[in-house]
Design an enzyme around this catalytic site. Sequence first.
Site, PDB file in Angstrom:
ATOM      1  N   PRO A 140      -5.113   2.450  -1.047  1.00  0.00           N
ATOM      2  CA  PRO A 140      -5.897   2.896  -2.208  1.00  0.00           C
ATOM      3  C   PRO A 140      -7.287   3.461  -1.911  1.00  0.00           C
ATOM      4  O   PRO A 140      -8.310   2.884  -2.280  1.00  0.00           O
ATOM      5  CB  PRO A 140      -5.985   1.616  -3.047  1.00  0.00           C
ATOM      6  CG  PRO A 140      -5.975   0.514  -2.037  1.00  0.00           C
ATOM      7  CD  PRO A 140      -5.033   0.995  -0.951  1.00  0.00           C
ATOM      8  N   CYS A 141      -7.314   4.629  -1.315  1.00  0.00           N
ATOM      9  CA  CYS A 141      -8.600   5.276  -1.033  1.00  0.00           C
ATOM     10  C   CYS A 141      -9.296   5.701  -2.321  1.00  0.00           C
ATOM     11  O   CYS A 141     -10.513   5.907  -2.323  1.00  0.00           O
ATOM     12  CB  CYS A 141      -8.406   6.454  -0.084  1.00  0.00           C
ATOM     13  SG  CYS A 141      -7.138   7.610  -0.577  1.00  0.00           S
ATOM     14  N   HIS A 142      -8.555   5.787  -3.425  1.00  0.00           N
ATOM     15  CA  HIS A 142      -9.177   6.140  -4.706  1.00  0.00           C
ATOM     16  C   HIS A 142     -10.132   5.047  -5.193  1.00  0.00           C
ATOM     17  O   HIS A 142     -10.977   5.298  -6.033  1.00  0.00           O
ATOM     18  CB  HIS A 142      -8.103   6.424  -5.767  1.00  0.00           C
ATOM     19  CG  HIS A 142      -7.212   5.259  -6.072  1.00  0.00           C
ATOM     20  ND1 HIS A 142      -6.128   4.939  -5.272  1.00  0.00           N
ATOM     21  CD2 HIS A 142      -7.247   4.335  -7.055  1.00  0.00           C
ATOM     22  CE1 HIS A 142      -5.530   3.867  -5.773  1.00  0.00           C
ATOM     23  NE2 HIS A 142      -6.193   3.481  -6.851  1.00  0.00           N
TER      24      HIS A 142
END
Length: 179
Positions: A140-142
């Site tokens: 989850p780089c978001h």
Amino acid sequence: MEESTKEMYYCALSLNDKEYLIAATTEGLAFVGSQIAGLIELVVWIEKNRPGTLLKEDSMFMEPYCIELEEYFTGKRKKFDLPLDVEGSNFQKMVWRELLNIPYGETRTYSDIAWAVENPKAIRAVSSAIGKNPIAIVVPCHRVIGKNGKLNGYRGGLEMKQELLDLEKINTPPLKATM
């Protein structure tokens, strides 16, 4: 002895009028594309990161990955169980593992991640590693934002990043006060 050609399977996952290309090897999920780029994003990524890989469309092979992503987008899944097949430098893998520790519905800053990987001065290197994350959403780089609370770069665009954060916010129950 001849080197065997590696194979990667892919399919298009259509959700909410958006399409995501996802790809996996027999080892696990290797790529989740952005909703704006299409097949070219996957092809360019393979040429750069896994040259010589043969790309095959195979919805049946990809079904378990599609199911977990569909569950995420419908609020039924907050953590992924599927195997991952990521390639990158040791530093990139360390950063990507740290991203997996960010709880659903929460965010961290780039400097938080740098501190977590015990390299507090490597904020730019952390940012670069996050930008090279091939498995958006699942890794989850978001959930990584600027120190000032603003959204910074995202492979799928800031609109996609905001949509993912909003999705998680909607599906996270508020904390109850206790006495």
